[in-house]
Design a protein around this motif. Structure first.
Motif, PDB file in Angstrom:
ATOM      1  N   ARG A   1      30.673  68.943  25.985  1.00  0.00           N
ATOM      2  CA  ARG A   1      31.222  68.848  24.640  1.00  0.00           C
ATOM      3  C   ARG A   1      30.143  69.131  23.584  1.00  0.00           C
ATOM      4  NH1 ARG A   1      36.339  66.567  24.296  1.00  0.00           N
ATOM      5  NH2 ARG A   1      35.989  65.794  22.184  1.00  0.00           N
ATOM      6  N   LEU A   2      28.930  68.657  23.814  1.00  0.00           N
ATOM      7  CA  LEU A   2      27.858  68.952  22.870  1.00  0.00           C
ATOM      8  C   LEU A   2      27.537  70.446  22.875  1.00  0.00           C
ATOM      9  CD1 LEU A   2      25.755  68.060  20.835  1.00  0.00           C
ATOM     10  CD2 LEU A   2      24.225  67.503  22.745  1.00  0.00           C
ATOM     11  N   ALA A   3      27.537  71.069  24.041  1.00  0.00           N
ATOM     12  CA  ALA A   3      27.305  72.512  24.125  1.00  0.00           C
ATOM     13  C   ALA A   3      28.387  73.275  23.363  1.00  0.00           C
ATOM     14  CB  ALA A   3      27.273  72.952  25.590  1.00  0.00           C
ATOM     15  N   ARG A   4      29.636  72.854  23.530  1.00  0.00           N
ATOM     16  CA  ARG A   4      30.724  73.503  22.806  1.00  0.00           C
ATOM     17  C   ARG A   4      30.570  73.338  21.297  1.00  0.00           C
ATOM     18  NH1 ARG A   4      36.429  72.251  26.032  1.00  0.00           N
ATOM     19  NH2 ARG A   4      35.758  72.956  28.125  1.00  0.00           N
ATOM     20  N   ALA A   5      30.126  72.168  20.874  1.00  0.00           N
ATOM     21  CA  ALA A   5      29.938  71.915  19.439  1.00  0.00           C
ATOM     22  C   ALA A   5      28.862  72.836  18.866  1.00  0.00           C
ATOM     23  CB  ALA A   5      29.577  70.454  19.211  1.00  0.00           C
ATOM     24  N   ILE A   6      27.742  72.947  19.558  1.00  0.00           N
ATOM     25  CA  ILE A   6      26.665  73.819  19.095  1.00  0.00           C
ATOM     26  C   ILE A   6      27.153  75.259  19.007  1.00  0.00           C
ATOM     27  CG2 ILE A   6      24.421  74.798  19.733  1.00  0.00           C
ATOM     28  CD1 ILE A   6      23.753  72.015  20.945  1.00  0.00           C
TER      29      ILE A   6
ATOM     30  N   LEU B   1      21.335  65.550  14.663  1.00  0.00           N
ATOM     31  CA  LEU B   1      22.122  66.686  15.131  1.00  0.00           C
ATOM     32  C   LEU B   1      22.652  67.490  13.951  1.00  0.00           C
ATOM     33  CD1 LEU B   1      23.590  68.364  17.295  1.00  0.00           C
ATOM     34  CD2 LEU B   1      25.462  66.698  17.180  1.00  0.00           C
ATOM     35  N   ARG B   2      23.162  66.804  12.949  1.00  0.00           N
ATOM     36  CA  ARG B   2      23.674  67.490  11.762  1.00  0.00           C
ATOM     37  C   ARG B   2      22.576  68.330  11.096  1.00  0.00           C
ATOM     38  NH1 ARG B   2      25.521  63.520   7.241  1.00  0.00           N
ATOM     39  NH2 ARG B   2      23.258  63.385   7.024  1.00  0.00           N
ATOM     40  N   ALA B   3      21.385  67.756  10.986  1.00  0.00           N
ATOM     41  CA  ALA B   3      20.273  68.483  10.366  1.00  0.00           C
ATOM     42  C   ALA B   3      19.861  69.689  11.203  1.00  0.00           C
ATOM     43  CB  ALA B   3      19.091  67.543  10.170  1.00  0.00           C
TER      44      ALA B   3
ATOM     45  N   ARG C   1      20.922  84.537  17.335  1.00  0.00           N
ATOM     46  CA  ARG C   1      21.758  83.397  17.710  1.00  0.00           C
ATOM     47  C   ARG C   1      21.377  82.851  19.080  1.00  0.00           C
ATOM     48  NH1 ARG C   1      25.923  82.714  21.078  1.00  0.00           N
ATOM     49  NH2 ARG C   1      27.565  81.212  20.582  1.00  0.00           N
ATOM     50  N   ALA C   2      21.133  83.757  20.032  1.00  0.00           N
ATOM     51  CA  ALA C   2      20.806  83.308  21.385  1.00  0.00           C
ATOM     52  C   ALA C   2      19.525  82.480  21.410  1.00  0.00           C
ATOM     53  CB  ALA C   2      20.679  84.520  22.322  1.00  0.00           C
ATOM     54  N   ARG C   3      18.541  82.875  20.611  1.00  0.00           N
ATOM     55  CA  ARG C   3      17.280  82.127  20.590  1.00  0.00           C
ATOM     56  C   ARG C   3      17.481  80.737  19.992  1.00  0.00           C
ATOM     57  NH1 ARG C   3      11.723  83.097  20.582  1.00  0.00           N
ATOM     58  NH2 ARG C   3      10.764  81.037  20.829  1.00  0.00           N
ATOM     59  N   LEU C   4      18.234  80.666  18.918  1.00  0.00           N
ATOM     60  CA  LEU C   4      18.517  79.369  18.306  1.00  0.00           C
ATOM     61  C   LEU C   4      19.302  78.477  19.258  1.00  0.00           C
ATOM     62  CD1 LEU C   4      19.453  80.702  14.782  1.00  0.00           C
ATOM     63  CD2 LEU C   4      17.523  79.195  15.277  1.00  0.00           C
ATOM     64  N   ARG C   5      20.256  79.078  19.947  1.00  0.00           N
ATOM     65  CA  ARG C   5      21.030  78.324  20.937  1.00  0.00           C
ATOM     66  C   ARG C   5      20.109  77.764  22.017  1.00  0.00           C
ATOM     67  NH1 ARG C   5      24.125  78.884  25.903  1.00  0.00           N
ATOM     68  NH2 ARG C   5      26.264  78.137  25.641  1.00  0.00           N
ATOM     69  N   ALA C   6      19.181  78.605  22.492  1.00  0.00           N
ATOM     70  CA  ALA C   6      18.263  78.170  23.532  1.00  0.00           C
ATOM     71  C   ALA C   6      17.410  76.989  23.068  1.00  0.00           C
ATOM     72  CB  ALA C   6      17.369  79.330  23.966  1.00  0.00           C
TER      73      ALA C   6
ATOM     74  N   ARG D   1      16.426  71.225  23.383  1.00  0.00           N
ATOM     75  CA  ARG D   1      16.234  69.938  22.696  1.00  0.00           C
ATOM     76  C   ARG D   1      17.105  68.844  23.307  1.00  0.00           C
ATOM     77  NH1 ARG D   1      16.717  65.629  21.018  1.00  0.00           N
ATOM     78  NH2 ARG D   1      16.222  64.714  18.969  1.00  0.00           N
ATOM     79  N   TYR D   2      18.315  69.227  23.721  1.00  0.00           N
ATOM     80  CA  TYR D   2      19.253  68.232  24.260  1.00  0.00           C
ATOM     81  C   TYR D   2      19.386  68.305  25.781  1.00  0.00           C
ATOM     82  CZ  TYR D   2      20.567  67.011  19.541  1.00  0.00           C
ATOM     83  OH  TYR D   2      20.540  66.554  18.235  1.00  0.00           O
ATOM     84  N   GLY D   3      18.551  69.109  26.433  1.00  0.00           N
ATOM     85  CA  GLY D   3      18.573  69.171  27.887  1.00  0.00           C
ATOM     86  C   GLY D   3      19.861  69.733  28.449  1.00  0.00           C
TER      87      GLY D   3
END
Length: 221
Positions: free
Chosen positions: A91-96, A155-157, A175-180, A185-187
């Motif tokens: 769910r966190l991955a989907r949110a990001i 997380l919001r920040a 986008r891919a780099r930011l996602r990575a 950060r969240y494992g």
């Protein structure tokens, strides 16, 4: 004819407000903030122009509420899409992914929204913002942090910073780099959520780099 009940009136007000919010998202995305007037928004929504001022103190507040509603609906759809899951990491991955995708797909709208937040008014504490916050807090809680009150603002920040980096004129981050970076950060495993084509170091799959390269070439010619 008997007068409408209070619940019916409330529902009509809710629908009227939502039409104004949807019209704002559409028009600002099409024309930009300055070229969109409150009268344009009322006309697109099929509402009386006085209703805009009744619900919102100004255009900037209206835009923030409209974008917060869009973000809430987008995030909700991503979290609840099939196959549905209660797994906090997924769910966190989907949110990001949902928030990063909004920045890529709605650059004019999201850039205008970010610029408004940085002005003196800051966040508008509207019902749409509160619903978005509640959904993000729930995502953080399901992920399993010890202190939701501390980790939700972080997380919001981080998401706001990532959106800003995607939208930075002239020097957008892939986008891919930011996602990575966020996933690290969240494992989170790269395969969670909706991974873009390629890997974390392959650059954006959305054409951001191509657009930036094209702008650099035109400016140097």
């Amino acid at each position: 004819m008997s007068p409408r009940s209070a619940s019916v009136n409330e529902e009509l007000r809710r629908r009227s407000r939502e039409r104004l919010l949807q019209a704002t998202v559409e028009l600002v995305g099409e024309r930009g903030y300055e070229a969109t007037t409150l009268a344009d928004i009322a006309d697109r929504a099929g509402s009386a122009r006085g209703l805009v001022s009744y619900y919102f103190p100004g255009k900037r507040q209206l835009l923030q509420s409209a974008v917060h509603r869009l973000m809430h609906l987008t995030l909700e759809a991503a979290l609840e899409r099939e196959p549905r899951t209660d797994d906090g990491r997924e769910r966190l991955a989907r949110a990001i992914d949902a928030i990063l995708d909004l920045a890529v797909q709605r650059p004019v709208l999201m850039r205008t929204h970010m610029a408004g937040i940085l002005q003196a008014e800051g966040f508008v504490q509207c019902p749409e913002q509160q619903r978005l916050a509640a959904l993000l807090r729930d995502t953080v809680a399901r992920y399993g942090v010890r202190d939701v009150d501390a980790d939700y603002p972080l997380l919001r920040a981080l998401l706001m910073g990532a959106v800003f980096a995607v939208l930075l004129p002239g020097a957008p981050m892939p986008r891919a780099r930011l996602r990575a970076e966020l996933f690290q950060r969240y494992g989170l495993d790269w395969e969670l959520g909706v991974p873009p084509d390629g890997g974390p170091d392959d650059g954006p799959s959305d054409g951001t780099r191509d657009r930036a390269d094209g702008q650099s070439s035109s400016s140097s010619s």
